[in-house]
Scaffold this motif. Structure first.
Motif, PDB file in Angstrom:
ATOM      1  N   ALA A   1       0.726  -1.111   0.089  1.00  0.00           N
ATOM      2  CA  ALA A   1      -0.147  -0.002  -0.130  1.00  0.00           C
ATOM      3  C   ALA A   1       0.894   1.220  -0.033  1.00  0.00           C
ATOM      4  O   ALA A   1       0.770   2.079  -0.794  1.00  0.00           O
ATOM      5  CB  ALA A   1      -0.954   0.053   1.352  1.00  0.00           C
TER       6      ALA A   1
ATOM      7  N   LEU B   1       2.157   1.471  -3.523  1.00  0.00           N
ATOM      8  CA  LEU B   1       1.270   2.083  -4.428  1.00  0.00           C
ATOM      9  C   LEU B   1       1.083   3.615  -4.039  1.00  0.00           C
ATOM     10  O   LEU B   1       0.587   4.208  -5.011  1.00  0.00           O
ATOM     11  CB  LEU B   1       0.261   1.172  -4.224  1.00  0.00           C
ATOM     12  N   TYR B   2       1.147   3.818  -2.833  1.00  0.00           N
ATOM     13  CA  TYR B   2       0.775   5.397  -2.723  1.00  0.00           C
ATOM     14  C   TYR B   2       1.751   6.054  -3.612  1.00  0.00           C
ATOM     15  O   TYR B   2       1.358   7.154  -3.945  1.00  0.00           O
ATOM     16  CB  TYR B   2       0.990   5.381  -1.098  1.00  0.00           C
TER      17      TYR B   2
ATOM     18  N   GLY C   1       1.421   5.086  -7.460  1.00  0.00           N
ATOM     19  CA  GLY C   1       0.245   5.661  -7.970  1.00  0.00           C
ATOM     20  C   GLY C   1       0.013   7.029  -8.164  1.00  0.00           C
ATOM     21  O   GLY C   1      -0.680   7.399  -9.335  1.00  0.00           O
TER      22      GLY C   1
ATOM     23  N   LEU D   1      -6.099   3.518 -10.783  1.00  0.00           N
ATOM     24  CA  LEU D   1      -5.869   2.979  -9.696  1.00  0.00           C
ATOM     25  C   LEU D   1      -6.470   1.719  -9.135  1.00  0.00           C
ATOM     26  O   LEU D   1      -6.056   0.714  -8.581  1.00  0.00           O
ATOM     27  CB  LEU D   1      -6.091   3.968  -8.541  1.00  0.00           C
TER      28      LEU D   1
ATOM     29  N   CYS E   1      -4.420  -1.242  -7.866  1.00  0.00           N
ATOM     30  CA  CYS E   1      -4.640  -1.713  -6.502  1.00  0.00           C
ATOM     31  C   CYS E   1      -5.219  -2.949  -6.368  1.00  0.00           C
ATOM     32  O   CYS E   1      -5.128  -3.789  -5.618  1.00  0.00           O
ATOM     33  CB  CYS E   1      -5.375  -0.621  -5.419  1.00  0.00           C
TER      34      CYS E   1
ATOM     35  N   SER F   1      -7.048   2.178  -1.346  1.00  0.00           N
ATOM     36  CA  SER F   1      -6.780   2.725  -2.783  1.00  0.00           C
ATOM     37  C   SER F   1      -7.787   4.005  -2.745  1.00  0.00           C
ATOM     38  O   SER F   1      -7.390   5.000  -3.578  1.00  0.00           O
ATOM     39  CB  SER F   1      -7.256   1.733  -3.813  1.00  0.00           C
TER      40      SER F   1
ATOM     41  N   ILE G   1      -5.421   6.818  -1.422  1.00  0.00           N
ATOM     42  CA  ILE G   1      -4.683   7.170  -2.441  1.00  0.00           C
ATOM     43  C   ILE G   1      -5.377   8.054  -3.536  1.00  0.00           C
ATOM     44  O   ILE G   1      -4.650   9.041  -4.031  1.00  0.00           O
ATOM     45  CB  ILE G   1      -4.051   6.037  -3.246  1.00  0.00           C
TER      46      ILE G   1
END
Ligand SMILES: Nc1ncnc2c1ncn2[C@@H]1O[C@H](COP(=O)(O)OP(=O)(O)OP(=O)(O)O)[C@@H](O)[C@H]1O
Ligand SMILES: [Mg+2]
Lengths: 276, 330
Positions: A78, A81-82, A85, A135, A139, A161, A164
């Motif tokens: 996470a 991806l933060y 993304g 996203l 995600c 997500s 995000i």
């Protein structure tokens, strides 16, 4: 209908300029690596052995509960991806407003019987749907891969997500402001990154301000902290949330959203006042 | 004859551009009216302010001072721009769209219903000669094709007011005639047309009324007839085999020039013209033709623009004489 037309237009543009494809390609690559890199043997609901990036790890005796391992892994993802993304999303949407404001193109859009506010917000909505879809792919893909391999379904990862996306939308507001004011794609991409980086150390604004000599500098640091997106805090909250330890704090999130909304509002006003 | 309602009313319109402290007066107290059903041509040299004026009429730019009303309301209001077509100068359609998709996008933004678009888009593309290329990306169109697409886009909303900024820019001669035909056809439906151009012969053929803009000021306006009407110059041709030496007439005080076999004579009024006829008849000369010389719009334009440097322009038209004849020496 007009709003719909603007959303479709945004998607078309992203498709034609390969930004959508680029986003999907990078996301897919990430997912593929994850799929092949992560291999876990699960015995009786506990992790017996596994490999990550080809490195085997054996766990003597009864290993940690699989849930804990998976959830910890997810929280790390996470966090990744933060960053990834938002990075990708900024890249994918940076040229939106500058392209719209291109001389000769803007004339065609702005002289239609549609308000400029409607026009700009319609494009914003288009970008928002675009990035949401991207996203979700990224995600959601990570979520599915991990869950299928481990049979642990942690819905908090999906909810992350949403966080995000919220942070990205704030940055998008900022990008729209830069785009309207400068009509420059490079600036519309660079400045959000700069803001992203700048806002990270501001999380420690108390300590930074304490180290300042002058009061003015100290209060500037505090002000910047409150005005800018709370990138670091939200990132931290995000990972702890996925771990299931805490729900994200309200204030950092709310002030970040306010930052984006204020930028977007100024962008709309500036766009309305502009001579083309 | 009563005057049809005013569609465009511009009063003391001034536009100043400021850039890093430098000022540029693009429009200087322009007064202008365009009536319904008219084809109006705005002429001017490069940088005269034509595009700036149109942009203000469409709400793209804001005036520094003065009032602008289009169909009685401000062009900054989106509702005012309903059923207005606009072909911008140097427009660029998003290159990723096909001809078809561009028209659909801008049609939707204009609020044209989907059904109407389905019918109208192929029809318009056919009309401007892009029927076969409708599925090609605009980015691959040639300049003239882009211009045609722009015209189709301007006509999409079945406009009753049409603004065209250099409509035939980059279009070949056949295409130009074609565009002119389309405009004349559009006008048949009562559409008011506002054309910016420096292609004078074209304006002369299409427009009812023209105005000349010079360095932001409106220096002349009137019907094409009025502006090109002459003059106190007449062309005089004697029957074959007869001649009258210009020198002899000049001795008598006439201002004469020879122009491939004709005499061109400038007279103070009709009285003077008739005195000249008497004089020629007294010499038993056989007159074959007398006709007033019409100035081409181009000459008027150049005269006005050059004359502007010396004297402040007046809005009056050239004086007209009472004699009409088969004009035109262009
Ligand atoms: N956005 C702007 N900023 C500064 N100056 C401008 C701007 N737009 C136009 N001008 C200036 O205003 C003047 C009039 O320009 P405009 O484009 O209206 O001329 P034009 O009559 O349309 O010329 P052309 O026949 O070449 O198209 C020019 O001197 C131009 O440089
Ligand atoms: Mg121009």
């Amino acid at each position: 209908m007009k709003t719909w037309a603007l959303i479709v237009d945004t998607w078309r543009e992203a498709l034609a300029r390969y930004t959508l494809l680029g986003f999907l390609a990078v996301s897919s690559l990430f997912l593929l690596i994850l799929t092949f890199a992560l291999n876990l043997d699960i015995v009786d609901g506990a992790l017996a052995a596994g490999t990550l990036f080809g490195k085997a790890f054996d766990l003597p005796g009864k290993g940690p509960a699989i849930d804990t391992v998976v959830v910890t892994g997810q929280s790390v993802f996470a966090g990744m991806l933060y960053v990834l993304g938002v990075f990708l999303a900024v890249f994918a949407t940076g040229s939106q407003v500058p392209n719209l404001q291109h001389r000769g193109t803007v004339d065609l859009y702005v002289t239609r019987p549609i308000g400029r506010t409607h026009l700009l917000l319609g494009r914003f909505l288009g970008a928002a749907t675009l990035v949401t879809a991207n996203l979700l792919f990224l995600c959601g893909g990570v979520f599915v891969v991990i869950s299928l391999k481990t049979h642990v379904w942690n819905a908090r990862f999906l909810a992350a997500s949403g966080l995000i996306l919220t942070v990205f939308l704030s940055y998008l507001g900022f990008m729209y402001l830069i785009g309207v004011l400068t009509s420059s794609t490079p600036l519309s991409i660079m400045l959000p990154y700069a803001l992203y980086l700048l806002s990270l150390p501001l999380a420690a604004h108390d300590r930074v301000a304490a180290a300042m000599d002058s009061r003015l500098a100290a209060s500037t640091i505090h002000t910047l902290y409150w005005v800018f997106p709370k990138t670091a805090e939200i990132g931290r909250d995000l990972t702890t949330y996925v771990l299931g330890k805490a729900t994200p704090a309200f204030v950092p999130l709310a002030t970040t959203v306010m930052f984006g909304a204020a930028c977007l509002a100024v962008a709309v006003v500036a766009f309305n006042r502009k001579n083309f | 004859m009563d005057i049809p309602p005013t569609v465009i009313a511009v009063r003391r319109l001034t536009k100043e551009f400021r850039h890093w402290g430098r000022r540029l007066l693009a429009l200087d107290r322009v007064d202008l009216e365009v009536h319904r059903g008219e084809v109006f041509g705005l002429l001017g040299a490069n940088g005269a302010g034509k595009t700036t004026l149109v942009k203000i009429l469409l709400g793209l730019a804001r005036p520094t001072a003065g009032d602008v009303l289009v169909r009685g309301s401000s062009p900054r209001r989106p509702g005012t721009r309903r059923r207005i077509g606009y072909l911008p100068e140097g427009h660029r359609f998003p290159g990723y769209l096909t001809g078809d998709a561009s028209l659909r996008l801008f049609g939707r933004l204009a609020g044209v219903p989907e059904k109407a678009l389905d019918a109208r888009i192929p029809e318009l593309l056919e009309l401007v000669g892009l029927g076969e290329r409708r599925r090609d990306r605009v980015g691959r169109y040639s300049k003239g094709m882009t211009q045609r697409l722009g015209l189709a886009c301007a006509l999409l909303d079945e406009p009753d007011l049409l603004f065209l900024d250099e409509p035939t820019d980059g279009v070949d001669p056949v295409g130009r005639r074609h565009i002119r035909d389309i405009l004349l056809q559009t006008r048949e439906h009562g559409t008011t047309i506002f054309i910016n151009s420096h292609l004078l012969s074209e304006v002369e053929r299409t427009c009812d009324r023209v105005a000349i803009l010079h360095e932001g000021r409106l220096v002349r306006q009137g019907t094409v007839q009025d502006l090109t009407a002459p003059s106190r110059r007449f062309r005089l041709r004697l029957a074959d085999g007869q001649s009258m030496l210009p020198e002899r007439l000049a001795e008598d005080g006439w201002r004469v020039v020879t122009n491939n076999g004709h005499l061109e004579i400038e007279v103070a009024d009709l009285e003077a013209l008739n005195r000249l006829v008497d004089r020629l008849r007294a010499d038993r000369r056989l007159i074959a033709e007398i006709s007033p010389v019409r100035t081409a719009l181009e000459d008027v334009f150049i005269e006005v623009v050059e004359g502007e440097e010396h004297s402040p322009g007046s809005l009056e038209n050239g004086s007209r004489t009472g004699v009409h004849g088969p004009g035109g020496d262009r």
